[in-house]
Design a protein around this motif. Structure first.
Motif, PDB file in Angstrom:
ATOM      1  N   GLU A 219      38.622  15.710  37.899  1.00  0.00           N
ATOM      2  CA  GLU A 219      39.401  16.521  36.955  1.00  0.00           C
ATOM      3  C   GLU A 219      38.606  17.721  36.448  1.00  0.00           C
ATOM      4  N   ARG A 220      37.994  18.474  37.354  1.00  0.00           N
ATOM      5  CA  ARG A 220      37.180  19.624  36.961  1.00  0.00           C
ATOM      6  C   ARG A 220      37.777  20.924  37.503  1.00  0.00           C
ATOM      7  N   SER A 221      37.515  22.006  36.790  1.00  0.00           N
ATOM      8  CA  SER A 221      37.956  23.328  37.217  1.00  0.00           C
ATOM      9  C   SER A 221      37.086  23.819  38.369  1.00  0.00           C
ATOM     10  N   THR A 222      37.493  24.904  38.990  1.00  0.00           N
ATOM     11  CA  THR A 222      36.712  25.486  40.084  1.00  0.00           C
ATOM     12  C   THR A 222      35.302  25.834  39.615  1.00  0.00           C
ATOM     13  N   GLU A 252      41.890  22.603  45.708  1.00  0.00           N
ATOM     14  CA  GLU A 252      43.156  23.320  45.538  1.00  0.00           C
ATOM     15  C   GLU A 252      43.890  22.843  44.282  1.00  0.00           C
ATOM     16  N   THR A 253      44.170  21.528  44.199  1.00  0.00           N
ATOM     17  CA  THR A 253      45.020  21.016  43.120  1.00  0.00           C
ATOM     18  C   THR A 253      44.345  21.107  41.750  1.00  0.00           C
ATOM     19  N   LYS A 254      43.077  20.717  41.677  1.00  0.00           N
ATOM     20  CA  LYS A 254      42.368  20.751  40.392  1.00  0.00           C
ATOM     21  C   LYS A 254      41.731  22.123  40.145  1.00  0.00           C
ATOM     22  N   GLY A 255      41.390  22.810  41.226  1.00  0.00           N
ATOM     23  CA  GLY A 255      40.721  24.098  41.100  1.00  0.00           C
ATOM     24  C   GLY A 255      41.679  25.275  41.079  1.00  0.00           C
ATOM     25  N   ILE A 256      42.172  25.664  42.247  1.00  0.00           N
ATOM     26  CA  ILE A 256      43.037  26.850  42.352  1.00  0.00           C
ATOM     27  C   ILE A 256      44.276  26.714  41.478  1.00  0.00           C
ATOM     28  N   LEU A 257      44.939  25.559  41.518  1.00  0.00           N
ATOM     29  CA  LEU A 257      46.175  25.356  40.757  1.00  0.00           C
ATOM     30  C   LEU A 257      45.926  24.736  39.383  1.00  0.00           C
ATOM     31  N   GLY A 259      45.022  22.001  38.048  1.00  0.00           N
ATOM     32  CA  GLY A 259      45.434  20.655  37.660  1.00  0.00           C
ATOM     33  C   GLY A 259      46.856  20.541  37.164  1.00  0.00           C
ATOM     34  N   LYS A 260      47.648  21.609  37.313  1.00  0.00           N
ATOM     35  CA  LYS A 260      49.040  21.577  36.852  1.00  0.00           C
ATOM     36  C   LYS A 260      49.961  21.316  38.032  1.00  0.00           C
ATOM     37  N   HIS A 261      50.952  20.463  37.800  1.00  0.00           N
ATOM     38  CA  HIS A 261      51.836  20.051  38.893  1.00  0.00           C
ATOM     39  C   HIS A 261      53.250  20.621  38.762  1.00  0.00           C
ATOM     40  N   ASN A 262      53.471  21.446  37.729  1.00  0.00           N
ATOM     41  CA  ASN A 262      54.827  21.945  37.514  1.00  0.00           C
ATOM     42  C   ASN A 262      54.986  23.426  37.836  1.00  0.00           C
ATOM     43  N   THR A 264      56.109  26.585  39.864  1.00  0.00           N
ATOM     44  CA  THR A 264      57.136  26.835  40.874  1.00  0.00           C
ATOM     45  C   THR A 264      56.446  27.314  42.145  1.00  0.00           C
ATOM     46  N   ASN A 265      57.177  27.313  43.260  1.00  0.00           N
ATOM     47  CA  ASN A 265      56.615  27.793  44.513  1.00  0.00           C
ATOM     48  C   ASN A 265      56.187  29.253  44.385  1.00  0.00           C
ATOM     49  N   PHE A 266      56.991  30.040  43.684  1.00  0.00           N
ATOM     50  CA  PHE A 266      56.662  31.449  43.476  1.00  0.00           C
ATOM     51  C   PHE A 266      55.375  31.588  42.670  1.00  0.00           C
ATOM     52  N   GLN A 267      55.222  30.770  41.626  1.00  0.00           N
ATOM     53  CA  GLN A 267      54.017  30.821  40.801  1.00  0.00           C
ATOM     54  C   GLN A 267      52.777  30.420  41.594  1.00  0.00           C
ATOM     55  N   LYS A 268      52.910  29.369  42.419  1.00  0.00           N
ATOM     56  CA  LYS A 268      51.773  28.944  43.248  1.00  0.00           C
ATOM     57  C   LYS A 268      51.334  30.077  44.178  1.00  0.00           C
ATOM     58  N   ASP A 269      52.311  30.735  44.786  1.00  0.00           N
ATOM     59  CA  ASP A 269      52.009  31.843  45.689  1.00  0.00           C
ATOM     60  C   ASP A 269      51.291  32.962  44.942  1.00  0.00           C
ATOM     61  N   SER A 270      51.757  33.265  43.734  1.00  0.00           N
ATOM     62  CA  SER A 270      51.143  34.323  42.927  1.00  0.00           C
ATOM     63  C   SER A 270      49.712  33.952  42.539  1.00  0.00           C
ATOM     64  N   ILE A 271      49.503  32.686  42.148  1.00  0.00           N
ATOM     65  CA  ILE A 271      48.170  32.231  41.748  1.00  0.00           C
ATOM     66  C   ILE A 271      47.197  32.343  42.914  1.00  0.00           C
ATOM     67  N   ARG A 272      47.637  31.936  44.103  1.00  0.00           N
ATOM     68  CA  ARG A 272      46.758  32.018  45.274  1.00  0.00           C
ATOM     69  C   ARG A 272      46.340  33.464  45.531  1.00  0.00           C
ATOM     70  N   HIS A 273      47.296  34.392  45.426  1.00  0.00           N
ATOM     71  CA  HIS A 273      46.975  35.797  45.649  1.00  0.00           C
ATOM     72  C   HIS A 273      46.039  36.335  44.558  1.00  0.00           C
ATOM     73  N   GLN A 274      46.278  35.927  43.320  1.00  0.00           N
ATOM     74  CA  GLN A 274      45.453  36.407  42.206  1.00  0.00           C
ATOM     75  C   GLN A 274      44.005  35.946  42.319  1.00  0.00           C
ATOM     76  N   LYS A 275      43.774  34.790  42.927  1.00  0.00           N
ATOM     77  CA  LYS A 275      42.427  34.225  42.965  1.00  0.00           C
ATOM     78  C   LYS A 275      41.645  34.621  44.214  1.00  0.00           C
ATOM     79  N   ILE A 276      42.272  35.419  45.061  1.00  0.00           N
ATOM     80  CA  ILE A 276      41.524  35.992  46.189  1.00  0.00           C
ATOM     81  C   ILE A 276      40.514  37.001  45.645  1.00  0.00           C
ATOM     82  N   ILE A 277      39.272  36.927  46.097  1.00  0.00           N
ATOM     83  CA  ILE A 277      38.243  37.877  45.676  1.00  0.00           C
ATOM     84  C   ILE A 277      38.168  38.995  46.704  1.00  0.00           C
TER      85      ILE A 277
END
Length: 279
Positions: A219-222, A252-257, A259-262, A264-277
């Motif tokens: 249960e740790r962050s990235t 992915e689940t505890k780090g990139i996302l 630890g949140k499971h709710n 939306t698919n759109f939000q997950k896609d946005s988060i992945r793009h935002q965390k690209i360096i």
């Protein structure tokens, strides 16, 4: 008269200015709704990862390398075991460490669906997970040196029979009731590792997820996961042997996302793009 005209013009400017702003806000809201309703395939982002683990020779090379390193370490441990009073044991994860479940991930892509218990259970019952390259030779080598193997996995305890069968079909040693420890009520693996430690000296741990090695990764962050890896760097390659897995995991689940499971698919896609360096 002149003052009345100026007041009228000022009022008209305010009115039309407010209308333009209101239209602009409404248009932005419409754009947001339209954008969020774009049908982004749920598993599109994972296709490259699945392809890599199923087809890349580099993936096979990395797994052979991991087990070769594990065997070298085991030889060193056996040669210097004079101070170890308990029987020696290796603790290993199962999925993506000894068993290859990428066909299940392929089914997720084919059906464009997230993880669900029914589909996973369907796959486990088939008992068709293949061996991770290098795993069988290593664990049979460990057995030949009188080292016990304990399989600690977060597969449900309800899948114990199918899991043992799958391991036995391939020929893994110690694939029995006493050595296959699956998840009951707690997903954390530390209590099961401590259970093994009561009777055995754990000399090596193998897994594809950092929580396979220590509860400091639970249960740790990235940022915390990376910081803890740095603090334990002396253990990797010495006591902790990591197998590659780009398809799924706590990274992915505890780090990139987070630890949140709710999401939306759109939000997950946005988060992945935002965390690209980038640069």
């Amino acid at each position: 008269m002149k003052n009345n005209i100026l007041i009228t013009l000022f009022a008209m400017t305010l009115f039309f200015g407010c209308r333009v702003h209101e239209l602009s806000v409404n248009q932005d809201k419409q754009k947001k709704v339209i954008t969020e309703n774009i049908n982004i395939p749920i598993r599109e982002y994972s296709i490259q990862s699945v392809l890599w683990q199923q087809h890349a020779a580099e993936y096979r090379a990395l797994t052979y390398q991991a087990f070769y390193l594990a065997q070298m370490r085991l030889n060193d441990i056996i040669a210097n075991k004079v101070d170890l009073k308990k029987p020696l044991a290796i603790v290993t994860d199962i999925d993506e460490t000894v068993l290859n479940n990428s066909p299940y991930s392929g089914k997720q892509v084919e059906l464009d669906e997230d993880y669900n218990t029914l589909r996973w259970t369907e796959w486990v019952k088939k008992k068709k997970a293949a061996v991770i390259p290098g795993a069988l030779d290593f664990f049979n080598y460990a057995k030949s040196k009188s080292i016990e193997v304990f399989y600690i996995s977060n597969r449900s305890i309800n899948q114990k029979n199918e899991t043992i069968d799958n391991l036995q079909i391939i020929g893994f040693p110690f694939a029995d009731e006493a050595h296959v420890l699956l998840k009951d009520s707690l997903s954390g693996k530390q209590p099961r590792r401590l259970h093994v430690q009561e009777t055995h000296e754990i000399v090596l741990l193998l897994g594809d997820n950092l929580s396979d090695f220590s509860d400091v990764f639970e249960e740790r962050s990235t940022m915390e996961r990376n910081r803890n890896v740095d603090s334990l760097k002396a253990f990797f390659g010495k006591k902790f042997i990591v197998l590659p897995n780009t398809i799924y995991g706590d990274w992915e689940t505890k780090g990139i996302l987070e630890g949140k499971h709710n999401w939306t698919n759109f939000q997950k896609d946005s988060i992945r793009h935002q965390k690209i360096i980038s640069y």
